[in-house]
Every structure is written in C-alpha cells, then in structure tokens.
Design an enzyme around this catalytic site. Structure first.
Site, PDB file in Angstrom:
ATOM      1  N   HIS A  61      15.120   0.739  41.261  1.00 41.01           N
ATOM      2  CA  HIS A  61      15.687   2.005  40.795  1.00 41.01           C
ATOM      3  C   HIS A  61      14.671   2.718  39.907  1.00 41.01           C
ATOM      4  CE1 HIS A  61      16.685  -0.700  37.461  1.00 41.01           C
ATOM      5  NE2 HIS A  61      16.992   0.336  36.707  1.00 41.01           N
ATOM      6  N   HIS A  63      14.421   3.835  36.720  1.00 40.85           N
ATOM      7  CA  HIS A  63      14.196   3.748  35.288  1.00 40.85           C
ATOM      8  C   HIS A  63      12.763   3.335  34.962  1.00 40.85           C
ATOM      9  CE1 HIS A  63      18.742   3.443  34.124  1.00 40.85           C
ATOM     10  NE2 HIS A  63      18.343   4.686  34.308  1.00 40.85           N
ATOM     11  N   ASP A  65      11.292   1.512  32.788  1.00 41.80           N
ATOM     12  CA  ASP A  65      10.902   0.123  32.544  1.00 41.80           C
ATOM     13  C   ASP A  65      10.851  -0.695  33.835  1.00 41.80           C
ATOM     14  OD1 ASP A  65      13.777   0.324  32.581  1.00 41.80           O
ATOM     15  OD2 ASP A  65      13.919  -1.682  31.703  1.00 41.80           O
ATOM     16  N   HIS A  66      11.119  -0.039  34.966  1.00 38.66           N
ATOM     17  CA  HIS A  66      10.998  -0.676  36.277  1.00 38.66           C
ATOM     18  C   HIS A  66       9.926  -0.014  37.148  1.00 38.66           C
ATOM     19  CE1 HIS A  66      14.831  -3.072  36.027  1.00 38.66           C
ATOM     20  NE2 HIS A  66      14.952  -2.235  35.019  1.00 38.66           N
ATOM     21  N   HIS A 120      24.755   1.381  38.037  1.00 45.98           N
ATOM     22  CA  HIS A 120      23.824   1.523  36.908  1.00 45.98           C
ATOM     23  C   HIS A 120      23.079   2.850  37.048  1.00 45.98           C
ATOM     24  CE1 HIS A 120      20.994   0.348  33.802  1.00 45.98           C
ATOM     25  NE2 HIS A 120      19.980   0.474  34.643  1.00 45.98           N
ATOM     26  N   ASP A 137      18.985  -4.084  37.786  1.00 50.71           N
ATOM     27  CA  ASP A 137      19.915  -4.005  36.658  1.00 50.71           C
ATOM     28  C   ASP A 137      21.365  -3.873  37.114  1.00 50.71           C
ATOM     29  OD1 ASP A 137      17.679  -4.098  35.061  1.00 50.71           O
ATOM     30  OD2 ASP A 137      17.866  -2.056  34.283  1.00 50.71           O
ATOM     31  N   HIS A 175      16.302  -8.585  33.400  1.00 52.40           N
ATOM     32  CA  HIS A 175      16.309  -8.627  31.933  1.00 52.40           C
ATOM     33  C   HIS A 175      16.835  -9.966  31.437  1.00 52.40           C
ATOM     34  CE1 HIS A 175      15.342  -4.409  30.991  1.00 52.40           C
ATOM     35  NE2 HIS A 175      16.043  -4.109  32.071  1.00 52.40           N
TER      36      HIS A 175
END
Length: 263
Positions: A61, A63, A65-66, A120, A137, A175
């Site tokens: 996805h 975001h 941090d990905h 999410h 996530d 995570h």
C-alpha cells in the site's frame, strides 16, 4: 503448527527499519525479493552483507513507511521490478496488480496470488503463496490496521477473506506491534487462556529483542479480537464499550476497532 511449504533453500528474514517496521526479505542465498521497503538503506546494507542480488520489490500500500525506499533502490539497481497496487498513485512502480493476479518471481522459484484487502487504505493488497501471507498493515498479530481510508465493513470483509486461507498460513505483517496489541486483546478477552499463554511468550521474545513474527492464521483466530467478532466473549465486551446495540459482526468489529483507537 505450520507445515513449511516454502521452496527448498528459501529464507524469509525481517530487516528492521524505523522504530518498529519489518522489511521482509525473501531470498535463496543468491537472489532476494523485499516487501514494503520504507527505507532503502537497511535493505542495501543487508544485500551487501549477505552478497544478495535484489531482484524485485513488492508493495502492499501507499504509506510512506512502506514505499519510501523505492526511489533509492530503483536508482541503485537498474531495471529493478517494483510491483504494487493499481491506481497510478505510487511513484516507482513498474507493474500494478489487482485481485486474482499472479506475481511470478522465478529468481526465487516462487509465485504469489494478489488479494485486495481494503480497510487500512483503499489500495491495500496482500501477497499469498507457498503457505506465506505478506499482508502489510491489514492483519497484525493480535490486531489489525487502523482504518485510515476504509470502513469497518470493508476491513472486516478483508479480514474474513484472509481467514479463509489455510490455518497453517504464516502471517508476515510489517510492524512489531504485538505486545501493545496483546495488551488490548487481554482487555477484550481477559479469560482467554490461549491469549494469556501467547502474552507470556511475547513478553519473553521481546525481552530478548526478538521478533514475534511470523504468526499463523490458526493462532490469530484464537487470540486476535479482530478475527473474533462472532465470539460471545468479544461481543459482550464490545457491547459494554458501545453506546448502541450491536446487532451483527460488523457492528461488533467497528466497536472493537473504536475501542482500540482509544485504548
């Protein structure tokens, strides 16, 4: 207990990033595929230290941090395939995929089925193959992702889709949230003996700075409140938290998710 169905010689290793991310590295000792590289530096370092050739990137996805490491990895490795969700909103993807597509990765003798799992985020996908689920996530150990874009109904539908996979499926989420999730799960089901045992195991693993992942779907069905909206104990706990009558699993799930957001 999980039956190992990964191809012979395949290792799945968590590369730590930021404070609690895992960039999963799937490799055969020569070629590697990474999932959700939010940061390129630890990936490049791991490749160099283990003499691995980074052959592909999978993205679940959008975001940061990905996805934050995509640009640097692509600039460092010419022609690097980067595969992720459709929509044209993630810079650096070389191929987009959707529900039912197959991602073939011959460099590691593996292939994955793509599953759309919105909740999410609306673009969220998961990759399933060889008894392994890379779910970003969407599903966490003892938890699930916050609903930043999707609805409770969408997330419950996505989690139910994952629940239909084989019980011995290894769950690789991104995570290390497990202890915090277990603390909440115990508030929902304080008398769940399997959850109590899992809590003790998690405390031991984290006290030695070891990952609590992967888990298995079978384990998650027994301890994860977000997969247990149908269970009387979860329904009763959610009803005590809610201010309206909870008439179905979706309402129970929504109440538990709001409770977790405030926990």
């Amino acid at each position: 207990m999980r039956i190992d169905t990964l191809p012979s010689g395949i290792t799945v290793h968590p590369i730590p990033a930021f404070t609690d991310n895992y960039i999963w590295c799937i490799h055969n000792g020569k070629n590697a595929v990474v999932v959700d590289p939010g940061d390129a530096e630890p990936v490049l370092k791991y490749m160099a230290e283990h003499a691995l050739n980074l052959a592909a990137v999978l993205i679940t996805h959008h975001h940061r941090d990905h996805t934050g490491g995509i640009a640097k990895l692509v600039s460092a490795i010419a022609g690097l395939p980067v595969i992720g969700p459709r929509g044209g909103h993630i810079r650096g993807l070389t191929k987009t995929v959707a529900q039912g597509d197959t991602v073939a990765l011959p460099v590691v003798d593996m292939s994955f089925q793509v599953m759309e799992v919105p909740g999410h985020t609306l673009d969220h996908i998961a990759f399933f193959g060889h008894g392994a689920l890379f779910c970003g996530d969407t599903l966490f150990s003892a938890g699930c992702g916050r609903l930043f874009e999707g609805t409770p109904e969408q997330m419950l539908h996505s989690l139910n889709k994952l629940k239909r996979l084989p019980d011995d499926t290894a769950v690789y989420c991104t995570h290390e949230y497990t202890q915090a999730n277990v603390n909440f799960a115990l508030a929902v089901e304080p008398n769940n003996s399997e959850l109590q045992d899992y809590d003790a195991w998690v405390k031991t693993k984290r006290s030695h700075d070891q990952p609590t992942l992967p888990s298995t779907l079978d384990e998650q069905k027994k301890i994860n409140p977000f997969l247990r909206s149908h269970e009387p104990a979860v329904r009763d706990a959610a009803q005590r938290f809610a201010d309206t009558e909870l008439t179905d699993d979706a309402a129970v799930f929504a109440a538990v998710r709001r409770w977790k957001d405030e926990f």
